[in-house]
Design a protein around this motif. Sequence first.
Motif, PDB file in Angstrom:
ATOM      1  N   GLN A  34     -34.051 -60.189   8.150  1.00  0.00           N
ATOM      2  CA  GLN A  34     -34.887 -61.417   8.880  1.00  0.00           C
ATOM      3  C   GLN A  34     -35.447 -61.067  10.043  1.00  0.00           C
ATOM      4  O   GLN A  34     -36.725 -61.144  10.212  1.00  0.00           O
ATOM      5  N   GLU A  35     -34.873 -60.057  10.915  1.00  0.00           N
ATOM      6  CA  GLU A  35     -35.472 -59.522  12.075  1.00  0.00           C
ATOM      7  C   GLU A  35     -36.797 -58.598  11.842  1.00  0.00           C
ATOM      8  O   GLU A  35     -37.751 -58.667  12.260  1.00  0.00           O
ATOM      9  N   ALA A  36     -36.675 -57.868  10.575  1.00  0.00           N
ATOM     10  CA  ALA A  36     -37.673 -57.003  10.236  1.00  0.00           C
ATOM     11  C   ALA A  36     -38.902 -57.915   9.772  1.00  0.00           C
ATOM     12  O   ALA A  36     -40.039 -57.538  10.184  1.00  0.00           O
ATOM     13  N   VAL A  37     -38.708 -58.679   9.015  1.00  0.00           N
ATOM     14  CA  VAL A  37     -39.799 -59.617   8.661  1.00  0.00           C
ATOM     15  C   VAL A  37     -40.556 -60.240   9.895  1.00  0.00           C
ATOM     16  O   VAL A  37     -41.765 -60.134   9.927  1.00  0.00           O
ATOM     17  N   ALA A  49     -39.563 -56.032  -1.128  1.00  0.00           N
ATOM     18  CA  ALA A  49     -39.466 -54.422  -1.980  1.00  0.00           C
ATOM     19  C   ALA A  49     -38.284 -53.628  -1.718  1.00  0.00           C
ATOM     20  O   ALA A  49     -37.782 -52.988  -2.379  1.00  0.00           O
ATOM     21  N   LEU A  50     -38.300 -53.476  -0.327  1.00  0.00           N
ATOM     22  CA  LEU A  50     -37.327 -52.571   0.240  1.00  0.00           C
ATOM     23  C   LEU A  50     -35.870 -52.880   0.112  1.00  0.00           C
ATOM     24  O   LEU A  50     -34.723 -52.109  -0.173  1.00  0.00           O
ATOM     25  N   VAL A  51     -35.577 -54.291  -0.127  1.00  0.00           N
ATOM     26  CA  VAL A  51     -34.091 -54.712  -0.402  1.00  0.00           C
ATOM     27  C   VAL A  51     -34.025 -55.267  -1.892  1.00  0.00           C
ATOM     28  O   VAL A  51     -33.067 -55.847  -2.236  1.00  0.00           O
ATOM     29  N   GLY A  52     -35.013 -54.970  -2.646  1.00  0.00           N
ATOM     30  CA  GLY A  52     -34.805 -55.216  -4.000  1.00  0.00           C
ATOM     31  C   GLY A  52     -34.866 -56.623  -4.587  1.00  0.00           C
ATOM     32  O   GLY A  52     -34.181 -57.342  -5.357  1.00  0.00           O
ATOM     33  N   SER A  53     -35.759 -57.237  -3.746  1.00  0.00           N
ATOM     34  CA  SER A  53     -35.817 -58.931  -3.736  1.00  0.00           C
ATOM     35  C   SER A  53     -37.421 -59.132  -4.025  1.00  0.00           C
ATOM     36  O   SER A  53     -38.219 -58.224  -4.099  1.00  0.00           O
ATOM     37  N   THR A  54     -37.659 -60.686  -4.232  1.00  0.00           N
ATOM     38  CA  THR A  54     -39.020 -60.909  -4.099  1.00  0.00           C
ATOM     39  C   THR A  54     -39.214 -61.549  -2.893  1.00  0.00           C
ATOM     40  O   THR A  54     -38.078 -62.244  -2.124  1.00  0.00           O
ATOM     41  N   GLU A  73     -30.939 -48.044   4.458  1.00  0.00           N
ATOM     42  CA  GLU A  73     -31.881 -46.893   4.666  1.00  0.00           C
ATOM     43  C   GLU A  73     -33.270 -47.199   4.825  1.00  0.00           C
ATOM     44  O   GLU A  73     -34.056 -46.748   5.689  1.00  0.00           O
ATOM     45  N   GLY A  74     -33.865 -47.828   3.841  1.00  0.00           N
ATOM     46  CA  GLY A  74     -35.127 -48.381   3.767  1.00  0.00           C
ATOM     47  C   GLY A  74     -35.654 -49.245   4.947  1.00  0.00           C
ATOM     48  O   GLY A  74     -36.590 -48.799   5.733  1.00  0.00           O
ATOM     49  N   ILE A  75     -34.752 -50.139   5.182  1.00  0.00           N
ATOM     50  CA  ILE A  75     -35.000 -51.114   6.407  1.00  0.00           C
ATOM     51  C   ILE A  75     -34.985 -50.328   7.680  1.00  0.00           C
ATOM     52  O   ILE A  75     -35.725 -50.453   8.444  1.00  0.00           O
ATOM     53  N   LEU A  76     -33.818 -49.565   7.922  1.00  0.00           N
ATOM     54  CA  LEU A  76     -33.876 -48.989   9.035  1.00  0.00           C
ATOM     55  C   LEU A  76     -34.991 -47.779   9.319  1.00  0.00           C
ATOM     56  O   LEU A  76     -35.500 -47.779  10.591  1.00  0.00           O
ATOM     57  N   ASP A  77     -35.391 -47.143   8.462  1.00  0.00           N
ATOM     58  CA  ASP A  77     -36.496 -46.137   8.283  1.00  0.00           C
ATOM     59  C   ASP A  77     -37.572 -46.919   8.689  1.00  0.00           C
ATOM     60  O   ASP A  77     -38.442 -46.457   9.457  1.00  0.00           O
ATOM     61  N   LEU A  78     -37.744 -48.056   8.089  1.00  0.00           N
ATOM     62  CA  LEU A  78     -39.135 -49.030   8.341  1.00  0.00           C
ATOM     63  C   LEU A  78     -39.124 -49.328   9.759  1.00  0.00           C
ATOM     64  O   LEU A  78     -40.121 -49.255  10.584  1.00  0.00           O
ATOM     65  N   LEU A  79     -38.085 -49.781  10.231  1.00  0.00           N
ATOM     66  CA  LEU A  79     -38.158 -50.209  11.691  1.00  0.00           C
ATOM     67  C   LEU A  79     -38.184 -49.072  12.516  1.00  0.00           C
ATOM     68  O   LEU A  79     -38.699 -49.121  13.593  1.00  0.00           O
ATOM     69  N   ARG A  80     -37.466 -48.002  12.213  1.00  0.00           N
ATOM     70  CA  ARG A  80     -37.781 -46.856  12.967  1.00  0.00           C
ATOM     71  C   ARG A  80     -39.225 -46.340  13.022  1.00  0.00           C
ATOM     72  O   ARG A  80     -39.683 -45.843  14.268  1.00  0.00           O
ATOM     73  N   LEU A  81     -39.905 -46.493  11.959  1.00  0.00           N
ATOM     74  CA  LEU A  81     -41.463 -46.079  12.017  1.00  0.00           C
ATOM     75  C   LEU A  81     -42.199 -47.092  12.650  1.00  0.00           C
ATOM     76  O   LEU A  81     -43.030 -46.741  13.628  1.00  0.00           O
ATOM     77  N   PHE A  82     -41.920 -48.398  12.838  1.00  0.00           N
ATOM     78  CA  PHE A  82     -42.324 -49.250  13.560  1.00  0.00           C
ATOM     79  C   PHE A  82     -42.228 -49.439  15.108  1.00  0.00           C
ATOM     80  O   PHE A  82     -43.245 -49.214  15.843  1.00  0.00           O
ATOM     81  N   PRO A 111     -51.529 -48.543   5.681  1.00  0.00           N
ATOM     82  CA  PRO A 111     -50.262 -48.324   5.848  1.00  0.00           C
ATOM     83  C   PRO A 111     -49.197 -49.408   5.240  1.00  0.00           C
ATOM     84  O   PRO A 111     -48.014 -48.764   4.634  1.00  0.00           O
ATOM     85  N   ALA A 112     -49.360 -50.420   5.387  1.00  0.00           N
ATOM     86  CA  ALA A 112     -48.484 -51.442   4.930  1.00  0.00           C
ATOM     87  C   ALA A 112     -48.245 -51.407   3.490  1.00  0.00           C
ATOM     88  O   ALA A 112     -46.984 -51.807   3.126  1.00  0.00           O
ATOM     89  N   ASP A 113     -49.349 -50.893   2.622  1.00  0.00           N
ATOM     90  CA  ASP A 113     -48.975 -50.854   1.376  1.00  0.00           C
ATOM     91  C   ASP A 113     -48.017 -49.766   0.745  1.00  0.00           C
ATOM     92  O   ASP A 113     -47.988 -49.532  -0.499  1.00  0.00           O
ATOM     93  N   LEU A 114     -47.976 -48.741   1.839  1.00  0.00           N
ATOM     94  CA  LEU A 114     -47.163 -47.510   1.503  1.00  0.00           C
ATOM     95  C   LEU A 114     -45.931 -47.500   1.933  1.00  0.00           C
ATOM     96  O   LEU A 114     -45.085 -46.531   1.727  1.00  0.00           O
ATOM     97  N   LEU A 115     -45.359 -48.269   2.913  1.00  0.00           N
ATOM     98  CA  LEU A 115     -44.146 -48.505   3.404  1.00  0.00           C
ATOM     99  C   LEU A 115     -43.101 -48.626   2.708  1.00  0.00           C
ATOM    100  O   LEU A 115     -41.765 -48.667   2.961  1.00  0.00           O
ATOM    101  N   ASP A 116     -43.110 -49.096   1.498  1.00  0.00           N
ATOM    102  CA  ASP A 116     -42.133 -49.785   0.293  1.00  0.00           C
ATOM    103  C   ASP A 116     -41.605 -48.313  -0.269  1.00  0.00           C
ATOM    104  O   ASP A 116     -40.269 -48.536  -0.848  1.00  0.00           O
TER     105      ASP A 116
END
Length: 137
Positions: A34-37, A49-54, A73-82, A111-116
């Motif tokens: 939720q914080e990431a969103v 997409a990173l958490v296998g949901s819609t 790992e996907g969420i943390l890596d995304l947040l690390r990149l942000f 960039p947003a289209d590649l981060l998943d």
Amino acid sequence: MKVLHLDGLPPNVLTDDVVFIRAVRTGIPGKVVQEAVELLGGHRELVAALVGSTPGNIQRIYSKPALGKVESEGILDLLRLFAYASAIFDSDDIVREWLRCHLPALSGSRPADLLDTFQGRIMVRDVLNKIERGEFS
């Protein structure tokens, strides 16, 4: 790198590789999703997409006590990149806007289209490295 304060995680989770790995293995709480969103300015599709949901069902993830390794790992890596991008641009708002820009360095992709994907995050991180170093070829 900018420090992000993520509920339920150590403050150095994005900067200390050992802490990062420990969090991935334990599983991050759904409230971090939720914080990431919120941090990404509503990129629900990307986070979903990173958490296998819609995007419509992502709220169900928020109450989970722990996500699986891959999702964590996907969420943390995304947040690390942000956080990295935010340190370079010195503004979360500028990062959010940059994520929506079509970039020649990414073959015209946003960039947003590649981060998943892991490889997409590597590509975006490479562009950020070049921006940080002043390489604009």
